[in-house]
Design an enzyme around this catalytic site. Structure first.
Site, short mmCIF file in Angstrom:
data_model
loop_
_atom_site.label_atom_id
_atom_site.label_comp_id
_atom_site.label_asym_id
_atom_site.label_seq_id
_atom_site.Cartn_x
_atom_site.Cartn_y
_atom_site.Cartn_z
N HIS A 63 3.34 2.17 2.20
CA HIS A 63 3.97 2.32 3.55
C HIS A 63 5.77 2.09 3.30
O HIS A 63 6.30 0.84 2.51
CB HIS A 63 3.19 1.65 4.90
CG HIS A 63 4.35 0.26 5.08
ND1 HIS A 63 2.97 -1.07 4.50
CD2 HIS A 63 5.21 0.07 5.02
CE1 HIS A 63 3.60 -1.87 4.18
NE2 HIS A 63 5.25 -2.10 4.77
N ASN B 188 0.69 -0.86 -0.33
CA ASN B 188 0.26 -0.24 0.21
C ASN B 188 0.35 1.42 -0.64
O ASN B 188 0.21 2.33 -0.20
CB ASN B 188 -1.00 -0.23 1.39
CG ASN B 188 -0.11 -0.01 2.58
OD1 ASN B 188 1.17 -0.13 2.22
ND2 ASN B 188 -0.60 -0.21 3.77
N GLU C 76 1.77 4.17 7.19
CA GLU C 76 0.63 4.01 6.96
C GLU C 76 0.10 4.36 5.74
O GLU C 76 0.18 5.81 6.20
CB GLU C 76 -0.34 3.36 7.57
CG GLU C 76 0.09 1.80 8.35
CD GLU C 76 0.45 0.97 7.62
OE1 GLU C 76 0.06 0.99 6.24
OE2 GLU C 76 1.00 -0.68 8.08
#
Length: 243
Positions: free
Chosen positions: A138, A136, A143
């Site tokens: 990160h 994603n 995050e």
């Protein structure tokens, strides 16, 4: 940004190890920022091999790690302390006093984050920071969010991260719910950054992170704003951007 394409994971690991070893050779007392996870294992194996051949000397090197689970003792085989000793520290001549990770057993988050941030500053900052890349986007435990996290902080792990980690622990209750991690500002202060990525499953996020808009929704995209970033990735991971 410099991009180096490797044929496969092994070649990616070797190219990344070349960059890290060059840093150590050029500045024997350098500060290396290190990462954990499956991606850098091959890189560490290559560094260990060169050390055993007498080509590398880690005696003056200092390291700071990106992150550590909160609540895990260093004796736990899922702690990042354990990982680093297993894959690098115990296999080369680095002085254990010069290896640093966040203290996962410090209950006072504010105190520990301040201590770790001050430690990095006291070392003169990071000369070369090694990073992996999450699916994603990160980096560390930063995050996707509404804003870029600044400095070292304590993060609540996302449910999917906790779920994915369950297989490593005897029971669900043992899975860490929080972690200490360098923030985006801390990472961006590194003089040089090396990102390593492998696998076709990372191709889409490589495109978003390094060729898309800079947004906290894709934390790694901020690396486009750094003046010395090297991306080493295999063909599969670069398949969406380099044919």
């Amino acid at each position: 940004m410099k991009i180096y394409k490797a044929a496969n994971y092994k070649e990616m690991s070797r190219k990344a190890a070349n960059i890290l070893s060059a840093q150590v050779i050029m500045k024997p007392n350098c500060v290396l920022g290190l990462a954990t996870g499956s991606t850098p294992i091959g890189t560490y194996e290559q560094l260990v091999e060169w050390y055993r051949k007498g080509d590398l000397d880690f005696s003056e090197v200092t390291t700071v790690n990106l992150d550590e689970y909160k609540g895990l003792p260093v004796t736990n085989d899922q702690s990042y302390y354990y990982f680093m000793h297993q894959h690098l520290f115990d296999l080369v001549n680095i002085n254990p006093v010069n290896t640093h990770l966040p203290n996962g057993m410090e209950a006072d988050s504010e105190k520990e984050c301040r201590r770790y941030e001050e430690l990095i500053h006291s070392l003169g900052g990071v000369d070369l920071q090694l990073l992996g890349l999450g699916h994603n986007g990160h980096i560390g435990f930063n995050e996707p969010d509404e804003a870029f996290e600044k400095e070292t902080h304590c993060v609540d792990l996302q449910e999917r991260t906790i779920e994915a980690n369950k297989r490593f622990f005897a029971s669900a209750d043992e899975v860490p719910r929080q972690a200490y991690t360098m923030g985006i500002k801390t990472i961006m202060h590194a003089k040089k950054i090396l990102v390593i990525v492998s696998g076709e499953d990372k191709a889409e996020i490589v495109k978003k992170a390094f060729f898309g808009p800079v947004t906290p929704k894709v934390p790694a995209s901020i690396l486009q704003m750094h003046n010395d970033v090297t991306l080493v990735a295999d063909e599969a991971a670069l398949s969406e951007v380099i044919r």
